[in-house]
Write a protein that holds these residues in place. Sequence first.
Motif, PDB file in Angstrom:
ATOM      1  N   LEU A  94       9.719  -2.389 -10.857  1.00  0.00           N
ATOM      2  CA  LEU A  94      10.531  -2.021  -9.697  1.00  0.00           C
ATOM      3  C   LEU A  94      10.585  -3.184  -8.725  1.00  0.00           C
ATOM      4  O   LEU A  94       9.606  -3.922  -8.555  1.00  0.00           O
ATOM      5  N   VAL A  95      11.728  -3.332  -8.075  1.00  0.00           N
ATOM      6  CA  VAL A  95      11.862  -4.231  -6.941  1.00  0.00           C
ATOM      7  C   VAL A  95      12.413  -3.411  -5.791  1.00  0.00           C
ATOM      8  O   VAL A  95      13.492  -2.822  -5.899  1.00  0.00           O
ATOM      9  N   LEU A  96      11.660  -3.339  -4.714  1.00  0.00           N
ATOM     10  CA  LEU A  96      12.048  -2.513  -3.566  1.00  0.00           C
ATOM     11  C   LEU A  96      12.163  -3.413  -2.342  1.00  0.00           C
ATOM     12  O   LEU A  96      11.152  -3.929  -1.838  1.00  0.00           O
ATOM     13  N   PRO A  97      13.380  -3.634  -1.831  1.00  0.00           N
ATOM     14  CA  PRO A  97      13.558  -4.515  -0.668  1.00  0.00           C
ATOM     15  C   PRO A  97      12.807  -4.038   0.563  1.00  0.00           C
ATOM     16  O   PRO A  97      12.408  -4.842   1.404  1.00  0.00           O
ATOM     17  N   SER A  98      12.609  -2.723   0.662  1.00  0.00           N
ATOM     18  CA  SER A  98      11.865  -2.189   1.803  1.00  0.00           C
ATOM     19  C   SER A  98      11.196  -0.895   1.370  1.00  0.00           C
ATOM     20  O   SER A  98      11.855   0.013   0.858  1.00  0.00           O
ATOM     21  N   VAL A  99       9.889  -0.822   1.577  1.00  0.00           N
ATOM     22  CA  VAL A  99       9.133   0.375   1.218  1.00  0.00           C
ATOM     23  C   VAL A  99       8.782   1.130   2.489  1.00  0.00           C
ATOM     24  O   VAL A  99       8.134   0.586   3.385  1.00  0.00           O
ATOM     25  N   ALA A 100       9.217   2.384   2.567  1.00  0.00           N
ATOM     26  CA  ALA A 100       8.936   3.215   3.750  1.00  0.00           C
ATOM     27  C   ALA A 100       9.357   2.483   5.024  1.00  0.00           C
ATOM     28  O   ALA A 100       8.624   2.423   6.009  1.00  0.00           O
ATOM     29  N   ASP A 101      10.575   1.905   4.973  1.00  0.00           N
ATOM     30  CA  ASP A 101      11.125   1.176   6.122  1.00  0.00           C
ATOM     31  C   ASP A 101      10.219   0.034   6.571  1.00  0.00           C
ATOM     32  O   ASP A 101      10.127  -0.278   7.766  1.00  0.00           O
ATOM     33  N   GLY A 102       9.559  -0.578   5.624  1.00  0.00           N
ATOM     34  CA  GLY A 102       8.630  -1.656   5.969  1.00  0.00           C
ATOM     35  C   GLY A 102       8.753  -2.835   5.035  1.00  0.00           C
ATOM     36  O   GLY A 102       9.828  -3.388   4.839  1.00  0.00           O
ATOM     37  N   ARG A 103       7.635  -3.196   4.429  1.00  0.00           N
ATOM     38  CA  ARG A 103       7.567  -4.404   3.634  1.00  0.00           C
ATOM     39  C   ARG A 103       8.273  -4.259   2.282  1.00  0.00           C
ATOM     40  O   ARG A 103       8.306  -3.175   1.714  1.00  0.00           O
ATOM     41  N   PRO A 104       8.795  -5.378   1.764  1.00  0.00           N
ATOM     42  CA  PRO A 104       9.327  -5.343   0.400  1.00  0.00           C
ATOM     43  C   PRO A 104       8.183  -5.230  -0.596  1.00  0.00           C
ATOM     44  O   PRO A 104       7.029  -5.533  -0.282  1.00  0.00           O
ATOM     45  N   ALA A 105       8.530  -4.773  -1.803  1.00  0.00           N
ATOM     46  CA  ALA A 105       7.492  -4.601  -2.825  1.00  0.00           C
ATOM     47  C   ALA A 105       8.034  -4.923  -4.202  1.00  0.00           C
ATOM     48  O   ALA A 105       9.226  -4.759  -4.480  1.00  0.00           O
ATOM     49  N   MET A 106       7.142  -5.392  -5.054  1.00  0.00           N
ATOM     50  CA  MET A 106       7.435  -5.557  -6.472  1.00  0.00           C
ATOM     51  C   MET A 106       6.329  -4.836  -7.228  1.00  0.00           C
ATOM     52  O   MET A 106       5.142  -5.019  -6.940  1.00  0.00           O
ATOM     53  N   VAL A 107       6.738  -3.990  -8.175  1.00  0.00           N
ATOM     54  CA  VAL A 107       5.783  -3.212  -8.957  1.00  0.00           C
ATOM     55  C   VAL A 107       5.763  -3.781 -10.372  1.00  0.00           C
ATOM     56  O   VAL A 107       6.800  -3.921 -11.015  1.00  0.00           O
ATOM     57  N   LEU A 108       4.564  -4.101 -10.837  1.00  0.00           N
ATOM     58  CA  LEU A 108       4.379  -4.767 -12.118  1.00  0.00           C
ATOM     59  C   LEU A 108       3.446  -3.956 -12.992  1.00  0.00           C
ATOM     60  O   LEU A 108       2.565  -3.249 -12.492  1.00  0.00           O
ATOM     61  N   GLU A 109       3.624  -4.084 -14.281  1.00  0.00           N
ATOM     62  CA  GLU A 109       2.755  -3.380 -15.210  1.00  0.00           C
ATOM     63  C   GLU A 109       1.409  -4.105 -15.328  1.00  0.00           C
ATOM     64  O   GLU A 109       1.347  -5.330 -15.354  1.00  0.00           O
ATOM     65  N   HIS A 110       0.355  -3.339 -15.370  1.00  0.00           N
ATOM     66  CA  HIS A 110      -1.006  -3.870 -15.443  1.00  0.00           C
ATOM     67  C   HIS A 110      -1.269  -4.453 -16.829  1.00  0.00           C
ATOM     68  O   HIS A 110      -0.788  -3.937 -17.832  1.00  0.00           O
ATOM     69  N   VAL A 111      -2.033  -5.532 -16.881  1.00  0.00           N
ATOM     70  CA  VAL A 111      -2.369  -6.150 -18.164  1.00  0.00           C
ATOM     71  C   VAL A 111      -3.852  -6.508 -18.191  1.00  0.00           C
ATOM     72  O   VAL A 111      -4.453  -6.815 -17.170  1.00  0.00           O
ATOM     73  N   ALA A 112      -4.431  -6.437 -19.371  1.00  0.00           N
ATOM     74  CA  ALA A 112      -5.808  -6.896 -19.563  1.00  0.00           C
ATOM     75  C   ALA A 112      -5.799  -8.383 -19.875  1.00  0.00           C
ATOM     76  O   ALA A 112      -4.892  -8.891 -20.514  1.00  0.00           O
ATOM     77  N   GLY A 113      -6.829  -9.067 -19.465  1.00  0.00           N
ATOM     78  CA  GLY A 113      -6.954 -10.491 -19.723  1.00  0.00           C
ATOM     79  C   GLY A 113      -7.940 -11.084 -18.747  1.00  0.00           C
ATOM     80  O   GLY A 113      -8.295 -10.460 -17.746  1.00  0.00           O
ATOM     81  N   THR A 114      -8.385 -12.291 -19.013  1.00  0.00           N
ATOM     82  CA  THR A 114      -9.330 -12.980 -18.143  1.00  0.00           C
ATOM     83  C   THR A 114      -8.629 -14.136 -17.453  1.00  0.00           C
ATOM     84  O   THR A 114      -8.028 -14.974 -18.125  1.00  0.00           O
TER      85      THR A 114
END
Length: 397
Positions: free
Chosen positions: A84-104
């Motif tokens: 997801l790319v959200l220019p404004s979350v709850a009338d506030g900051r922009p956000a990018m949602v990414l899928e979690h990955v395992a790794g070091t």
Amino acid sequence: MVRGVVRARLGRMRAEETKAIAAALGVEVVATRTLAGGFSHETTLLELAGGGAVVTRLGGPDPAVEAAVMELGRRYVPVPEVLLVLPSVADGRPAMVLEHVAGTPLDIVLAGPSTMPADPGTLASGPGIELTDPELLVSGPDTVRPDPKILTSQPGDVRSDPEIVLAGAGSGPGADPGSDPRSDPGSGPSVGELRALGVEVGRVVAGIGGAGFDRPGFFGGSDLAVAAGPPWSEQLPAFAESCMSKVPSSRLDPAVRAAWAEMCAAHAPTLTRVDGWARLVHSDMNPKNLLVTRAADGWRVDAVLDWEFSFSGCPYADAANMLRFGADYPAGFTEGFRAGFAAHLPSDLPSDDDWVHLGHVLDMFALSDLVTRPAGNPVADRAAEEIRRWVAGGVPR
């Protein structure tokens, strides 16, 4: 290359932001955990109802451009999928949602066995684990802290050359299985393994340059159109001089600052050889922005993270970023990285045996900018050490 970055005031993720992201995902968020974050982003792990997790980066500029770059980069190297790319979350900051990955994170591997997870294949940055003081990042200017947690391509997409791995890992015909460091998950990598890791990392970093554009410069929007600008060779002298005027007096004395500005001006004409190159450059290619796994058949790069500062230019800049503090890396890695990068640059790029030197000249932009940070910043102080070393001994080759 360096450009201005909007630095948002950071704070804990608010309840209304969590709810808004949950609604956009269509699944309940049952727990949140702040991960290592920094200058322009706050990074949070969201645990989801029914299992699984995603990672949210809040703040900073509109992430649409970075998301577009990541989509392009995924065609060439392992890059997190943007959900997801959200220019404004709850009338506030922009956000990018990414899928979690395992790794070091690669910096954990290079730091030695005391920092490695018990199982090299497990996530080193799980919920609630703060990897490092965000200010300790060794990276490019205005860097967003790494997200040691994002989606990778499928296992097996990126592998080390098996012959190189076997040659350095105590494997192969006639090898004593008990001498293979991989038989003890708690042991650190051998010199041979570190070289193989360097080869694999170099190969992946070189692969980023497979993406091309019509001109060098910075991206103007999510369509990744590149804005026209002066060539790097013309920009470097004035940029370095401007930065030196902003360096805290306690970090570099006036003589060193003047010598550095003169050195940048003297070496800038060298960049005419790559001024016209227009390939994807990550621009923050440091060990904290790579996730790796030590598998039974060799090293694998799981994900390249944090693409906010990407631009169109010369891939040598990414190699120089990785090599900037190469003296701090364990034996074998730097040698392997240089070999892997040189061997896997896109075949349609002209060959230049002086690529290490050219990369370091490109890195003069980043070093100049880094030392302008406020007094007491450890990354800036480390960059100042490099500047003094270069002033005394010349640009590395």
